[in-house]
Design an enzyme around this catalytic site. Structure first.
Site, PDB file in Angstrom:
ATOM      1  N   CYS B 161       0.975  -0.978   0.161  1.00  0.00           N
ATOM      2  CA  CYS B 161      -0.154   0.030   0.186  1.00  0.00           C
ATOM      3  C   CYS B 161       0.845   1.129   0.136  1.00  0.00           C
ATOM      4  O   CYS B 161       0.250   2.263  -0.161  1.00  0.00           O
ATOM      5  CB  CYS B 161      -0.984  -0.068   1.279  1.00  0.00           C
ATOM      6  SG  CYS B 161      -1.798  -1.597   1.163  1.00  0.00           S
ATOM      7  N   HIS B 294      -2.780   8.201   5.985  1.00  0.00           N
ATOM      8  CA  HIS B 294      -2.962   6.830   5.425  1.00  0.00           C
ATOM      9  C   HIS B 294      -4.529   6.427   5.872  1.00  0.00           C
ATOM     10  O   HIS B 294      -5.073   5.985   4.767  1.00  0.00           O
ATOM     11  CB  HIS B 294      -2.008   5.700   5.598  1.00  0.00           C
ATOM     12  CG  HIS B 294      -2.202   4.603   5.146  1.00  0.00           C
ATOM     13  ND1 HIS B 294      -1.941   4.549   3.738  1.00  0.00           N
ATOM     14  CD2 HIS B 294      -2.166   3.163   5.341  1.00  0.00           C
ATOM     15  CE1 HIS B 294      -2.181   3.280   3.146  1.00  0.00           C
ATOM     16  NE2 HIS B 294      -2.321   2.465   4.253  1.00  0.00           N
ATOM     17  N   HIS B 329      -9.452   2.595  -0.225  1.00  0.00           N
ATOM     18  CA  HIS B 329      -8.286   2.283  -0.259  1.00  0.00           C
ATOM     19  C   HIS B 329      -7.604   1.826  -1.458  1.00  0.00           C
ATOM     20  O   HIS B 329      -8.059   0.609  -1.952  1.00  0.00           O
ATOM     21  CB  HIS B 329      -7.687   1.269   0.958  1.00  0.00           C
ATOM     22  CG  HIS B 329      -6.340   1.165   1.140  1.00  0.00           C
ATOM     23  ND1 HIS B 329      -5.349   1.654   0.385  1.00  0.00           N
ATOM     24  CD2 HIS B 329      -5.720   0.423   1.744  1.00  0.00           C
ATOM     25  CE1 HIS B 329      -4.222   1.495   0.740  1.00  0.00           C
ATOM     26  NE2 HIS B 329      -4.352   0.710   1.667  1.00  0.00           N
TER      27      HIS B 329
END
Lengths: 354, 400
Positions: B161, B294, B329
């Site tokens: 990620c 994040h 995400h």
């Protein structure tokens, strides 16, 4: 700018390479179109309980990283940078096939977690408690060279002092089967000695891991200096010789300064033409060696090429099995490496003994 | 103190818009892109919410002018679409007029085709063209081809990620060292059954809208996106008298070295990454005006990241928000998407709201900015934290 050295090496491949005290003295001949890496005794490197859960790629990566650290007399490093074309592909396959076979039911996370491309770099960091920079490059045949370039830039600028750099790829069943379908893997088996004379399409696929500690401090374990590394997404055949010349000129070198060239020939009749252009062209009078008959073709096979180059520099010996021509250099000082896969993602690397 | 790297162009496609302007409008209007799954044939359709992009593959192929024999995965299509925007935004007419490279990021690569044709490859010759497109570097090779980049440095990063943030970081290094004059950096990930099911086995996906930094957060929504920036050296900017949108001022990557998928309780990796980025940028904590977190809305991430904020900034934690409530995400693309959002925040002097926030977490007093806030911004910090303990921080600034 600080110079960049290779201070230790380690390799697991289809040859007996994990023992650093020997160098391709006994060659394992293979007659196949897919060749597997030889397993060392992993217990020496990884606790058996942990090893059971690890894919072969992780085991190869962790074991070679430990050999490389030990040889460099280090317990930790400032950064870990890996290259891998496909990551832990066997786990990816396990997860995809389960999704299809069981219609998205009864899945467990293990193979999904391991399938992530940066698993090997993450596992090495976890194993030695390295909280530093941790990168993974995944760009086909320049995955390893990208990692090497990143490490070199950091060391030159003194952002780090010791960096573990490695290339790792594993074989997996579905991967093999579908690449046979499209003739990226040779239809027929071939003996490794005859690879370049096969006259057929495709390569003999392989797997392996080679790791190195790079440092901007020379030590008693230093093998070679990394002078330069560069990569090209495309490079038309007619521009190859000029590309090589300008790369050498950027390093104030001429063809005559190269003691040995290490070529990435894989016996694919369609793409070995690139290597032939150099070996029969501007590098005609240079000692030439090759290695993919020993380790097979995989996205990070060129890291085996670097391993071989560093060992030749250290031992000042060219193993008979890797010679492409009979030219014997007076010394093994400056070594050039050239690699590409299926006409794309070309790389040039320059090493020098010191 | 390090001088920043100029950003001269941006391109994006996400669940909240097909270009930079559309994304900005959605951000200020609080319009989220999260919905039920439409384009993927999965048994989990009713159990999951995702951030899907409106365009079908056919529409993207038509836009890119690809013939029917193409073997582009969705990640390649989205990546090429966004990267072309970025290059045109930077007013680059001849991409090979100076040394220009490409660093892209992906986790999914061509997995969408692999999962579709896994067994069909053996029966249908027509789909075998996708075999070559499985590996992660393939999408990047195709983006380079679409941009007309030849004989140059083109590579791919995959660190889960944090991938696109790392592509930006490496791009900055390539320019600093003089290896390139210009570099297009970012990431792309299409949705796939592989990731939907993978995150499902980890039980960190929400069945409703994700709620970053909320006490009752239930997990993340996956999203798909591609986002790219054009970075240029000072020489290149001066030579062409380029408008600079903002600068990449600081960067840092560190490893949690704690667990393969979970973050450490106190956010060691995130703390180190933020500290490194501040150091590279020659900035003090109090000089950060806004953090684009994040903030995936998983119980583990938000706690760990929040604790890292407290460790780095003490009592002076800047305004922060996560924009995952808008886009979901987007995995490897997330760092690119949020880089674009950070530059938009700087240029418009606005802090985007953290959608769906109601209840502060009990572990600390931190509250994300839940409403749109107009305020002069000089520096924005963006975090990207991933599997393998991979933690990255980028700092964007108005001034070099």
């Amino acid at each position: 700018m600080k110079p960049v050295y290779i201070n230790s090496v380690a390799s697991i491949s289809a040859q007996s390479t994990f023992d650093n005290s020997v160098f391709l003295e006994d060659i394992a001949e293979h007659t196949d179109n897919v060749i597997r890496a030889m397993n060392p005794n992993y217990k020496e490197f990884i606790p058996p309980a942990a090893a059971r859960r690890m894919a072969k790629g992780i085991k190869m990566g962790v074991a070679t990283s430990k050999i490389a650290l030990k040889e460099a007399n280090l317990e930790n490093v400032d950064a870990i940078i890996t290259g891998t074309g496909l990551g832990c592909i066997a786990d990816s396959e396990k997860f995809v096939s389960k999704i299809i076979n069981d219609n998205e039911e009864y899945l467990t996370p293990t193979s999904f977690i391991q399938s992530t491309h940066n698993t090997v770099a993450g596992q090495i960091a976890l194993g030695i408690g390295c909280k530093g920079y941790n990168f993974t490059y995944v760009h086909s045949s320049i995955s390893f060279e990208s990692a090497l370039l990143d490490a070199k830039l950091q060391l030159e600028n003194d952002e780090a002092q010791n960096i573990l750099v490695g290339g790792v790829d594993e074989l997996a069943d579905h991967h093999i089967k579908i690449h046979k379908l499209v003739n990226h893997i040779k239809k027929d088996v071939v003996n490794s000695r005859d690879l370049l004379e096969s006259g057929t399409k495709g390569a003999v696929f392989g797997e392996g891991a080679s790791f190195f500690v790079l440092s901007n401090e020379k030590s008693e374990t230093t093998y070679a200096q990394v002078l330069d590394v560069t990569a090209y997404n495309s490079l038309p055949a007619e521009e190859l010789q000029n590309g090589l010349k300008s790369f050498l000129h950027e390093n104030s070198l001429e063809i005559e300064d190269i003691d040995i060239v290490v070529l990435g020939n894989n016996g694919d009749i369609d793409y070995d033409t690139y290597y032939n252009l150099l070996s029969q062209g501007s590098l005609k009078n240079t000692a030439q060696v090759y290695y993919k008959h020993l380790c097979g073709e995989f996205n990070t096979a060129s890291s085996f090429g670097i391993w071989m180059a560093t060992k030749m520099i250290r031992t000042q010996r060219i193993p008979e099995a890797v010679r492409l021509n009979g030219i014997q250099p007076s010394k093994i000082g400056t070594v050039l490496l050239y690699n590409q896969y299926r006409g794309e993602n070309h790389s040039l690397v320059l090493l020098r003994g010191c | 103190m390090g001088k920043g790297i100029a950003i001269t162009g941006m391109g994006i496609i996400s669940a909240i818009g097909n270009n930079v302007e559309e994304n900005y409008r959605s951000l200020v209007e609080g319009k989220k892109g999260i919905s039920r799954i439409v384009k993927i044939d999965t048994v989990h359709k009713d159990a999951l919410m995702v951030g899907e992009i409106d365009f079908t593959n056919q529409e993207l192929e038509a836009y890119l002018g690809l013939d029917t024999n193409n073997n582009y995965s969705r990640s390649a299509l989205l990546g090429a679409y966004a990267a072309r925007q970025a290059v045109s935004d930077a007013k680059i007419t001849d991409v090979n007029s100076s040394k220009t490279g490409l660093v892209s990021a992906t986790t999914v690569g061509g997995m969408d085709k692999t999962e579709q044709y896994y067994y069909k490859y053996f029966e249908d010759k027509k789909v075998q063209k996708y075999i070559e497109g499985h590996h992660a570097g393939d999408s990047t090779q195709k983006i380079a081809e679409q941009l007309g980049i030849h004989n140059s440095l083109v590579t791919t990063i995959s660190t889960a990620c944090s991938s696109a943030a790392n592509a930006i970081l490496f791009g900055a290094r390539l320019l600093k060292s003089g290896k390139l004059d210009r570099v297009i950096v970012g990431g792309t990930d299409g949705l796939s059954k592989f990731t939907l099911n993978g995150f499902k086995t980890l039980m960190i996906q929400s069945d409703t809208y994700n709620t970053p930094f909320d006490e009752n957060r239930k997990g993340l929504n996956l999203g798909e996106a591609a986002a790219f920036l054009v970075l240029e050296s000072d020489k290149s900017v001066q030579r062409e008298n380029k408008e600079v949108l903002a600068y990449v001022k600081g960067w840092g990557n560190a490893n949690d070295a704690f667990h393969q998928t979970a973050s450490s309780e106190h956010g060691d990796g995130a703390t180190l990454a933020m500290q490194k980025a501040l150091k590279v940028g020659g900035l003090k904590g109090e000089e950060i005006d806004y953090i684009n977190a994040h903030g995936t809305a998983t119980p583990n991430n938000d706690l760990s990241e929040g604790r890292a904020f407290l460790r780095v900034f003490g009592n002076g934690v800047p305004d922060f928000s996560s924009t995952k409530g808008y886009t979901g995400h987007t995995l490897a693309a997330a760092g690119g998407v949020e880089a674009v959002f950070s530059v938009l925040a700087l240029r418009h002097n606005v802090i985007f709201p953290n959608l769906n926030f109601k209840n502060p977490m009990k572990e600390f007093h931190l509250r994300p900015r839940a409403e749109l806030k107009k305020r002069k911004l000089n520096t924005v910090l963006s975090n990207s934290l991933g599997f393998g303990g991979n933690c990255s921080t980028l700092i964007f600034s108005k001034e070099a």
